[in-house]
Design a protein around this motif. Sequence first.
Motif, PDB file in Angstrom:
ATOM      1  N   LEU A 234       0.813  -1.200   0.081  1.00  0.00           N
ATOM      2  CA  LEU A 234       0.001   0.103   0.026  1.00  0.00           C
ATOM      3  C   LEU A 234       0.830   1.307  -0.117  1.00  0.00           C
ATOM      4  O   LEU A 234       0.678   2.243  -0.359  1.00  0.00           O
ATOM      5  N   GLU A 235       1.968   1.168   0.763  1.00  0.00           N
ATOM      6  CA  GLU A 235       2.912   2.168   0.545  1.00  0.00           C
ATOM      7  C   GLU A 235       3.385   2.388  -0.888  1.00  0.00           C
ATOM      8  O   GLU A 235       3.777   3.638  -1.275  1.00  0.00           O
ATOM      9  N   ALA A 236       3.754   1.461  -1.459  1.00  0.00           N
ATOM     10  CA  ALA A 236       4.224   1.480  -3.030  1.00  0.00           C
ATOM     11  C   ALA A 236       3.272   2.203  -3.892  1.00  0.00           C
ATOM     12  O   ALA A 236       3.328   2.710  -4.629  1.00  0.00           O
ATOM     13  N   ARG A 237       1.761   1.689  -3.674  1.00  0.00           N
ATOM     14  CA  ARG A 237       0.542   2.194  -4.318  1.00  0.00           C
ATOM     15  C   ARG A 237       0.664   3.688  -4.071  1.00  0.00           C
ATOM     16  O   ARG A 237       0.229   4.459  -5.099  1.00  0.00           O
ATOM     17  N   LEU A 238       0.882   4.158  -2.935  1.00  0.00           N
ATOM     18  CA  LEU A 238       1.065   5.550  -2.808  1.00  0.00           C
ATOM     19  C   LEU A 238       2.087   6.335  -3.609  1.00  0.00           C
ATOM     20  O   LEU A 238       2.051   7.409  -4.232  1.00  0.00           O
TER      21      LEU A 238
END
Length: 554
Positions: A234-238
């Motif tokens: 999810l941090e990569a998605r951000l």
Amino acid sequence: MSISQANRQLNRPVNTEQILEGVALHGALNDQTNKILSKDASVFLAVLHRAFNERRKNLLQRRQQVQAELDKGNQLDFLPETKHVRENDAWRGAPPAPGLTDRRIEITGPTDRKMVVNALNSDVWTYMADFEDASAPTWDNMINGQLNLYDAIRGQVDFKQGEKEYKLRTDRVLPTLIARSRGWHLVEKHFTVDGEPISGSLFDFGLYFFNNAEELVRRGRGPYFYLPKMESYLEARLWNDVFCLSQDYIGMPRGTIRGTVLIETITAAFQMDEIIYELRDHSAGLNCGRWDYIFSFIKRFRQNSNFVLPDRASVTMTVPFMDAYVRLLIKTCHRRGVHAMGGMAAQIPRKDDKEENEKVMDMVRQDKLREVRAGHDGTWIAHPGLAPVTAEVFNKHMPTPNQIFVRREDVHVTANDLLNTNVPGKITEDGIRKNLNIGLGYMEGWLRGVGCVPINYLMEDAATAEVSRSQLWQWCRHGVQLEDGKKMEKDFALKILHEQADKLDREGAKGNKYQLAARYFATQVTGEDYDEFLTSLLYDEITNVSGKTPAAKL
């Protein structure tokens, strides 16, 4: 008007003055600041902050929820909700971008002007310019670092220091530049939006991208980044959403930005496929951030006595949990068609001792031989003097620009493999003192605005200081017995801490900050309080927040 300039006008907000309301600078303003932090750049930073900061804070809170579950004794595993991503063989990451096909040697270091020139003049393929672990984030360091990279990209970075001139080489193509921004957990207090400090990640990325993306593309490269300390897909998605907005904002095709993710947290190791998937059109692969990975391993399992590790010197790349991490990273990257980058050689050449220098070079040679044979496509070095021996190994064993074709289908890594703490070794008083010296030495330098410090012919940065700090905390928390029969307890830890601090203080330069470092370190080594990051703990000591200058007045 160029197409790019026309696109900028079409895509930018109509009312920039309104966007700048509530945006303020709290750092010194001078010619360097004005060159880098223009009104237009400030608008862009404000847009990034307002679009993404709430998500960033929510994801940081999610980290603490994961920690709470681990503290209860729950174990990590591969995520059932993303099983479809891991098992789908059809998707791939992006093909290598211009200048990133061959990355066999990457030199890393801070962004001071001397380092920038020396790194770009090195016999390496890429240079990772580090705003994170190798830089103490004073306002001057961050702004001057941006200025130095701005000038280097345009071939204007030459300077003179005393009688010595530093000039970029003209006899070869210079290494590809990759910038590493600060992690999601850090903020930049000198730039606020609506009374809140901007994320250090967005500040570093935003200024570098806004000022240089088009120039980099014009020169046959692109805006490339290393993305540190992520803990979930999810941090990569951000990050991917940040990239998409940024490219749309200046009218640049999506996929121009590339990001290499440092897998340097134990939670991210269970989500490698998912992280590449989230960034896939912008992915440049993954990197084994070995020291931060050990730090994360200890930090996340610090309450569990089953995860106590021996002296740092015993935790090598060949111990079970580290070996499994490396093998899984290479297999995952190559399955998805992206680079699998190796870890840091932090040794400093011994110019004063030929025999010792040969030992140093042999250590580097063996480390890089292990990496290239395992299937890595490139590796990191901290000093230009390590480039020849590293190139010798990679050129011999990897004659192709990379070895993404080495699929490593023989590798089968389980959750238990990634958590296997069968690490032979002992906990010794010597190991305690070495950890204290590294932690104190790094923190003292950081408090003076220096982000990487040579200690015993090794270049130590935030990651190695974090390993030292976390081991000391863990040993004290669980009251481990040392090799000589002593027990690691609070009073014992503080006694040795003050002995080492006093010794370093006596031997150090006048005006050093070892005692200040010791006061902070004393809160972190007794098995009681534990801050998420040393850099966050120390940050207020090196900020110089001045009066409020509205960005609209730039």
